[in-house]
Design an enzyme around this catalytic site. Structure first.
Site, PDB file in Angstrom:
ATOM      1  CD  GLN A  68      -2.763   1.302   2.444  1.00 42.08           C
ATOM      2  OE1 GLN A  68      -2.297   1.744   3.493  1.00 42.08           O
ATOM      3  NE2 GLN A  68      -4.017   0.879   2.325  1.00 42.08           N
ATOM      4  CB  CYS A  98      -4.208   7.267   6.699  1.00 39.02           C
ATOM      5  SG  CYS A  98      -3.273   7.522   8.230  1.00 39.02           S
ATOM      6  CD  GLU A 201     -17.273  -0.703  15.575  1.00 38.85           C
ATOM      7  OE1 GLU A 201     -17.352  -0.976  16.778  1.00 38.85           O
ATOM      8  OE2 GLU A 201     -16.356   0.034  15.098  1.00 38.85           O
ATOM      9  N   GLY A 223      -9.734  -5.780  10.557  1.00 40.00           N
ATOM     10  CA  GLY A 223      -8.480  -5.330  11.136  1.00 40.00           C
ATOM     11  C   GLY A 223      -8.464  -5.548  12.637  1.00 40.00           C
ATOM     12  NE  ARG A 224     -10.905  -0.781  15.178  1.00 40.07           N
ATOM     13  CZ  ARG A 224     -11.922  -0.147  15.739  1.00 40.07           C
ATOM     14  NH1 ARG A 224     -11.799   0.359  16.967  1.00 40.07           N
ATOM     15  NH2 ARG A 224     -13.069  -0.004  15.119  1.00 40.07           N
TER      16      ARG A 224
END
Length: 312
Positions: A68, A98, A201, A223-224
């Site tokens: 990326q 970002c 989410e 991701g998280r």
């Protein structure tokens, strides 16, 4: 269904990618962003952020890793994109999402969502530079301050020749605060023909299915959620049961070996504590683990605590 491991600066590095792709369920990884300013970067910069380039652009378990890039100058991004391809990246991803203030102040990341023409110019330059057999993709948020340009931005990225678009279903201003507006991804999808990946989410298999329904997207990026439950991709794709705490502590010990003997060993104590912060969301035992290692700075001491947790 395709499940992609999200890029997370300072969190999902090559060691974490190797660990999570070994656990399984991922079809693609995207690196932390390579910051492009006004020069062609040396090979070592790309290899530092994506050592998988020396393994055919794949993790040890065979999952492709896409480099990326983040920046504002179309031609410099194009030149560096070609370098990444020549080094072995199986495609190029462009970061327009970002939210970091330092990045946005230097006209990178999500701030470019205010400039639809700039998005087009960057994607077009990179697409023209990269051989057609390699995908050029982009990741955006729904906007900077509001969602008024969400569809226009997506259409500009498509018109510039991108092969795929990942949408984090929040604006820069909304940050990471719940909820994620998955229905807005559906609006983008209905106004474009480009393949769209939904992001934001997704902490459980149930939320992944809700996201798919509301976004009208089969493919998702996590991701998280993958840090909070390392086998989340398998739970989503194969209806696997969430990883047990016993299995997780064994994984933490395995990760400790990667970190300590890898090139970032000196950061290990902070990295494992950071990971505990994510694990608390899914595992109540992570709170006690964090308390037990919070003041420890020696890797061996931390691993000893992990071994005790594992034996329990």
């Amino acid at each position: 269904m395709k499940v992609v491991l999200a890029p997370m600066e300072g969190v999902v590095d090559h060691l974490m990618r190797e660990m999570l792709t070994q656990v399984g369920g991922f079809d693609l990884c995207v690196t932390e962003f390579v910051r492009i300013v006004d020069q062609k970067l040396p090979t070592k910069t790309f290899l530092r952020l994506c050592p998988e380039l020396e393994n055919g652009g794949k993790t040890v378990s065979g999952v492709p890793v896409r480099v990326q890039l983040l920046g504002q100058h179309p031609q410099w991004l194009a030149e560096n994109a070609l370098t990444a391809i020549e080094l072995g990246s199986p495609g190029i991803d462009l970061n327009f999402g970002c939210p970091a203030k330092t990045v946005n102040k230097s006209r990178g990341g999500a701030v470019l969502l205010k400039e639809t023409q700039a998005l087009y110019d960057i994607v077009k330059a990179v697409r023209d530079a990269v051989p057609s057999e390699f995908p050029v993709t982009a990741k955006i948020r729904l906007g900077f301050d509001d969602k008024s340009k969400a569809i226009d931005n997506a259409q500009a990225i498509e018109a510039a020749g991108a092969n795929e678009l990942t949408v984090h279903a929040r604006t820069k201003t909304e940050g990471y605060k719940p909820p994620a507006y998955w229905d807005w991804i559906a609006k983008i999808k209905s106004n474009t023909t480009i393949p769209v990946i939904a992001n934001g989410e997704i902490w459980s298999a149930e939320e992944a299915y809700q996201c798919q329904q509301q976004s009208d997207c089969e493919n998702i990026m996590i991701g998280r959620g993958a840090l909070a439950m390392p086998n989340l991709a398998n739970c989503i794709k194969y209806n696997a049961s969430p990883m047990s705490w016993e299995a997780l502590t064994s994984l933490l010990i395995q990760y400790s070996g990667y970190e300590i003997y890898g090139d970032k060993g000196r950061y290990y104590p902070n990295r494992i504590k950071q990971w505990c912060g994510y694990l608390k969301r899914q595992y109540p035992q992570a709170e006690q683990l964090f308390n037990d290692i919070r003041r420890l700075q020696n890797a061996d001491d931390i691993v000893a605590v992990l071994r005790r947790q594992s034996s329990h």
